[in-house]
Design a protein around this motif. Structure first.
Motif, PDB file in Angstrom:
ATOM      1  N   UNK A  66       0.541  -1.276  -0.097  1.00 18.14           N
ATOM      2  CA  UNK A  66       0.406  -0.265   0.115  1.00 18.14           C
ATOM      3  C   UNK A  66       0.660   1.364  -0.030  1.00 18.14           C
ATOM      4  N   UNK A  67       0.809   2.414  -0.244  1.00 19.12           N
ATOM      5  CA  UNK A  67       1.061   3.305   0.495  1.00 19.12           C
ATOM      6  C   UNK A  67       0.869   3.968   1.789  1.00 19.12           C
ATOM      7  N   UNK A  68       0.036   3.362   2.584  1.00  9.57           N
ATOM      8  CA  UNK A  68      -0.030   3.691   3.525  1.00  9.57           C
ATOM      9  C   UNK A  68       1.070   3.385   4.636  1.00  9.57           C
ATOM     10  N   UNK A  69       1.205   4.232   5.559  1.00 11.79           N
ATOM     11  CA  UNK A  69       2.751   4.532   6.296  1.00 11.79           C
ATOM     12  C   UNK A  69       2.494   4.918   8.209  1.00 11.79           C
ATOM     13  N   UNK A  70       2.573   3.842   8.807  1.00 12.14           N
ATOM     14  CA  UNK A  70       1.924   4.464  10.277  1.00 12.14           C
ATOM     15  C   UNK A  70       2.691   5.989  10.888  1.00 12.14           C
ATOM     16  N   UNK A  71       2.209   6.472  11.087  1.00  9.59           N
ATOM     17  CA  UNK A  71       2.077   8.078  11.493  1.00  9.59           C
ATOM     18  C   UNK A  71       2.113   7.936  12.897  1.00  9.59           C
ATOM     19  N   UNK A  72       1.862   7.448  13.608  1.00  3.64           N
ATOM     20  CA  UNK A  72       1.386   7.277  15.049  1.00  3.64           C
ATOM     21  C   UNK A  72       0.879   6.441  16.481  1.00  3.64           C
ATOM     22  N   UNK A  73       1.170   6.088  16.639  1.00  2.00           N
ATOM     23  CA  UNK A  73       0.968   4.437  17.526  1.00  2.00           C
ATOM     24  C   UNK A  73       1.434   4.235  19.328  1.00  2.00           C
ATOM     25  N   UNK A  80      -2.711 -10.154  28.269  1.00  3.09           N
ATOM     26  CA  UNK A  80      -2.268  -8.439  28.072  1.00  3.09           C
ATOM     27  C   UNK A  80      -1.471  -8.665  29.711  1.00  3.09           C
ATOM     28  N   UNK A  81      -1.271  -8.824  31.195  1.00  4.01           N
ATOM     29  CA  UNK A  81      -1.118  -8.044  32.118  1.00  4.01           C
ATOM     30  C   UNK A  81       0.601  -8.981  32.197  1.00  4.01           C
ATOM     31  N   UNK A  82       0.796  -9.919  31.779  1.00  3.47           N
ATOM     32  CA  UNK A  82       1.659 -10.147  30.941  1.00  3.47           C
ATOM     33  C   UNK A  82       2.631  -9.809  30.303  1.00  3.47           C
ATOM     34  N   UNK A  83       2.160  -8.734  29.320  1.00  2.72           N
ATOM     35  CA  UNK A  83       3.206  -8.343  28.104  1.00  2.72           C
ATOM     36  C   UNK A  83       3.429  -9.058  26.834  1.00  2.72           C
ATOM     37  N   UNK A  84       2.918 -10.627  26.847  1.00  3.91           N
ATOM     38  CA  UNK A  84       2.707 -11.367  26.293  1.00  3.91           C
ATOM     39  C   UNK A  84       2.022 -10.762  24.827  1.00  3.91           C
ATOM     40  N   UNK A  85       0.849 -10.179  24.684  1.00  3.81           N
ATOM     41  CA  UNK A  85      -0.051  -9.320  23.870  1.00  3.81           C
ATOM     42  C   UNK A  85      -0.118  -8.215  24.790  1.00  3.81           C
ATOM     43  N   UNK A  86      -0.541  -7.467  23.023  1.00  2.78           N
ATOM     44  CA  UNK A  86      -0.127  -5.926  23.499  1.00  2.78           C
ATOM     45  C   UNK A  86      -1.384  -5.918  22.391  1.00  2.78           C
ATOM     46  N   UNK A  87      -2.080  -4.118  22.603  1.00  3.78           N
ATOM     47  CA  UNK A  87      -3.279  -3.871  21.203  1.00  3.78           C
ATOM     48  C   UNK A  87      -2.526  -2.640  21.152  1.00  3.78           C
ATOM     49  N   UNK A  88      -2.778  -1.755  19.935  1.00  2.00           N
ATOM     50  CA  UNK A  88      -2.280  -0.808  19.780  1.00  2.00           C
ATOM     51  C   UNK A  88      -3.189  -0.008  18.951  1.00  2.00           C
ATOM     52  N   UNK A  89      -3.751   0.939  19.158  1.00  2.00           N
ATOM     53  CA  UNK A  89      -4.089   2.382  17.815  1.00  2.00           C
ATOM     54  C   UNK A  89      -3.261   2.943  17.340  1.00  2.00           C
ATOM     55  N   UNK A  90      -3.321   2.565  15.483  1.00  2.00           N
ATOM     56  CA  UNK A  90      -2.474   2.910  14.495  1.00  2.00           C
ATOM     57  C   UNK A  90      -2.712   3.586  14.088  1.00  2.00           C
ATOM     58  N   UNK A  91      -2.297   5.123  13.468  1.00  2.00           N
ATOM     59  CA  UNK A  91      -3.048   5.337  12.432  1.00  2.00           C
ATOM     60  C   UNK A  91      -1.973   5.740  11.272  1.00  2.00           C
ATOM     61  N   UNK A  92      -2.453   5.747  10.155  1.00  2.00           N
ATOM     62  CA  UNK A  92      -2.064   5.086   9.188  1.00  2.00           C
ATOM     63  C   UNK A  92      -2.124   6.284   7.899  1.00  2.00           C
ATOM     64  N   UNK A  93      -1.643   7.241   7.209  1.00  2.00           N
ATOM     65  CA  UNK A  93      -1.843   7.648   6.201  1.00  2.00           C
ATOM     66  C   UNK A  93      -0.699   8.100   4.725  1.00  2.00           C
ATOM     67  N   UNK A  94      -0.860   7.988   3.767  1.00  2.00           N
ATOM     68  CA  UNK A  94      -0.127   8.056   2.791  1.00  2.00           C
ATOM     69  C   UNK A  94       1.566   8.950   3.191  1.00  2.00           C
ATOM     70  N   UNK A  95       2.822   8.588   2.390  1.00  2.00           N
ATOM     71  CA  UNK A  95       3.602   9.039   2.488  1.00  2.00           C
ATOM     72  C   UNK A  95       3.359  11.303   2.141  1.00  2.00           C
ATOM     73  N   UNK A  96       2.500  11.125   1.172  1.00  2.00           N
ATOM     74  CA  UNK A  96       2.885  12.230   0.179  1.00  2.00           C
ATOM     75  C   UNK A  96       1.740  13.514   1.334  1.00  2.00           C
ATOM     76  N   UNK A  97       1.035  12.405   2.481  1.00  2.00           N
ATOM     77  CA  UNK A  97       0.217  13.817   3.521  1.00  2.00           C
ATOM     78  C   UNK A  97       0.743  13.084   5.029  1.00  2.00           C
ATOM     79  N   UNK A  98       1.529  12.647   4.959  1.00  2.00           N
ATOM     80  CA  UNK A  98       2.299  12.817   6.493  1.00  2.00           C
ATOM     81  C   UNK A  98       2.657  14.130   7.296  1.00  2.00           C
TER      82      UNK A  98
END
Length: 425
Positions: free
Chosen positions: A351-358, A407-425
Motif C-alpha cells: 500500500x501507500x499507507x505508513x504508520x504515523x502514530x502509535x 495482556x497483563x504479562x505483556x505477552x500480547x498488546x493492543x495498539x491504536x495505529x494511525x496510517x496516512x499516505x507518504x505524501x500526506x504525512x
C-alpha cells in the motif's frame, strides 16, 4: 459460585478422556518442571486420596484429575490444557471471578517462551496442531467464522458489556482506578481518540470496517459525519441499526452486511477517513495484504486510517502463526494476531499507507477483560436463562481470564495505529 461442567454431545471433544501413555508422561514431566520453578501453587489430588503441592507459592489452582489433565496436554498441548479446565479436571482454588485464574495464568504467560525447554521448542511445527483450512479468511469462510462468535446472542454480550456494547479495549483515565472508573466513559475515550486521530468531524465521509453494535458509528454521526459501516454478523447488524435509529442517526449511518473486499469493486477514494477496531485479527495472515490494500483503495487523498489492533511480538507471531489454539478452536475461528512490525511491512509492500502514530494500551485491555469476566460471572443466571450451559460458562470464563493474562504479562498488546499516505504525512 461453583462452576461445574458436565460435557455432553454438545461438546464432543470433551467427552472422551484420552488414553495415557508416553505423551501424557512427557506432559506431566514438563508441567511439573514448569510449575516447580514459578510463583504459583498447584495442588494435585491423587486417586488414593493424597494431595501433593508443587510451585513456589502464589495464585493457586487445584488439579482434581491429574491423569486427565496430563493426558489432554499430551494429546492436544495448550488446547488440551484449556479443555481440561472446561471438564473440571482442574480449577482455580477460590471463587470464580475473584481473579485467581487470571493471576495464575499471568505468571505462566510471563514466562511462556521458557515453559518448554528450548531443545523441545524446535519440534513445535511437528507436534502443534495446525489451523484447519476451513478457518481460512476466504470470502466463503469468513461469515461462518464471524457468526461462530458474534451471532451467539446479542443478549449474551449485553449481559457483561458496558452500556455502549463496546467489545474492545477501553482507554481508562487512570489504570490505578480502572476497575471502578465509569466503564462507558472509558470506552468513549477510546472511540473518541480514534475518531480524533482519523480527523472525523462535520461532513466527513467515514468508512468503518467492523460495526460491532454501532457505538463508534453513533459517536461519529454525532460529530456530523456520514458513516458507512460493514459487518458480517447478522445479529450485530440488526441491533446496530436499532441503536443507531434510537440515537436519531438513521439518516447518517448505513450498516451493510458484507465482506470488506466488496470495496474493491467500488470507486477508489470514496471516504475521507477509515476506522477499524479489532477487526484485523479476524482477517487471517494470508489476507492481511488484501485488507490493507482495501483500506488504501477506499481512502480519499489526504485522508487517514485509524485502527485498533491486538498484536503479538514479532518473533512470537512468526513462531505461532499457523498454530491451532484454544482461542481459534473455541472462540475465534480463523483468528490471527499480527505484530506492529508485520503491519508496517505489509503496508510498506502492498500500500501507500505508513504508520504515523502509535499508542499501546495493553494494560488497559487487561483491566477491560477483568471487568468483563466479573460481569459475565455475575450474570450467571441470566446467561443460563439464554440457554448456555455450564461448560459454555467455564469456557468463556477461561477465555476472558486467559486473554487478560496475556495482556497483563505483556505477552500480547493492543495498539491504536494511525496510517496516512507518504505524501500526506
Amino acid at each position: 459460585m461453583t462452576l461445574t461442567a458436565t460435557p455432553t454431545t454438545s461438546w464432543p471433544d470433551l467427552a472422551p478422556v484420552p488414553e495415557g501413555g508416553l505423551s501424557a508422561r512427557i506432559a506431566e514431566r514438563l508441567f511439573r518442571s514448569a510449575v516447580a520453578r514459578r510463583h504459583v501453587t498447584v495442588r494435585l489430588h491423587h486417586p488414593d486420596g493424597t494431595m501433593e503441592q508443587i510451585g513456589l507459592g502464589g495464585p493457586a489452582v487445584v488439579v482434581h484429575r491429574p491423569a486427565e489433565l496430563f493426558a489432554r496436554i499430551g494429546r492436544d498441548k495448550l488446547i488440551g490444557f484449556g479443555e481440561a479446565y472446561l471438564t473440571g479436571a482442574w480449577a482455580e482454588d477460590g471463587v470464580p471471578g475473584d481473579g485467581v485464574l487470571g493471576e495464575f495464568l499471568t505468571v505462566l504467560a510471563a514466562d511462556l517462551t521458557d515453559l518448554v525447554p528450548r531443545s523441545l521448542q524446535r519440534l513445535r511445527t511437528v507436534v502443534s496442531p495446525r489451523l484447519p483450512r476451513s478457518h481460512r479468511g476466504t470470502r466463503e469462510n469468513t461469515q461462518a467464522n464471524v457468526a461462530h462468535h458474534y451471532d451467539l446472542s446479542n443478549d449474551l454480550f449485553a449481559a457483561f458489556l458496558d452500556p455502549t456494547l463496546s467489545y474492545s479495549s477501553a482507554l481508562f483515565e487512570d489504570l490505578a482506578t480502572a476497575l471502578t472508573e465509569d466503564f462507558a466513559t472509558a470506552q468513549h475515550r477510546k472511540i473518541d481518540r480514534l475518531l480524533d486521530r482519523a480527523g472525523v468531524g462535520p461532513g466527513t465521509r467515514l468508512l468503518e470496517i467492523g460495526t460491532g453494535w454501532g457505538e463508534l458509528a453513533i459517536r461519529a454521526a454525532a460529530r456530523g459525519a456520514t458513516v458507512r459501516t460493514l459487518t458480517l454478523s447478522v445479529e450485530q447488524q440488526d441491533l446496530a441499526r436499532q441503536r443507531i435509529a434510537t440515537a436519531g442517526y438513521a439518516d447518517r449511518v448505513r450498516v451493510d452486511l458484507c465482506d470488506y473486499r466488496v470495496l474493491f469493486d467500488e470507486p477508489a477514494g470514496a471516504y475521507d477517513a477509515v476506522v477499524s477496531v479489532e477487526m484485523v485479527e479476524a482477517v487471517g495472515r494470508e489476507f492481511w495484504p488484501a485488507y490493507f490494500r482495501t483500506l488504501d483503495h477506499a481512502l480519499a487523498p489526504g485522508g487517514r486510517v485509524a485502527i485498533q489492533a491486538i498484536t503479538l511480538p514479532h518473533d512470537r507471531m512468526l513462531a505461532t502463526g499457523s498454530t491451532h489454539t484454544f482461542i481459534t478452536k473455541y472462540i475465534f475461528p480463523g483468528g490471527a494476531l499480527p505484530s506492529v512490525r508485520a503491519i508496517d511491512q505489509v503496508t510498506g509492500r502492498h500500500t501507500r499507507l505508513r504508520i504515523v502514530d502509535d499508542l499501546a494500551l495493553g494494560r488497559h485491555y487487561a483491566a477491560t477483560l477483568h471487568r468483563w469476566d466479573r460481569a459475565f460471572l455475575a450474570a450467571h443466571d441470566r446467561v443460563a436463562d439464554l440457554g448456555f450451559d455450564a461448560t459454555f460458562v467455564r469456557m468463556w470464563h477461561f477465555y476472558l481470564e486467559y486473554c487478560r493474562a496475556g495482556f497483563a504479562a505483556d505477552y500480547i498488546d493492543v495498539h491504536q495505529l494511525v496510517l496516512a499516505r507518504e505524501d500526506a504525512r
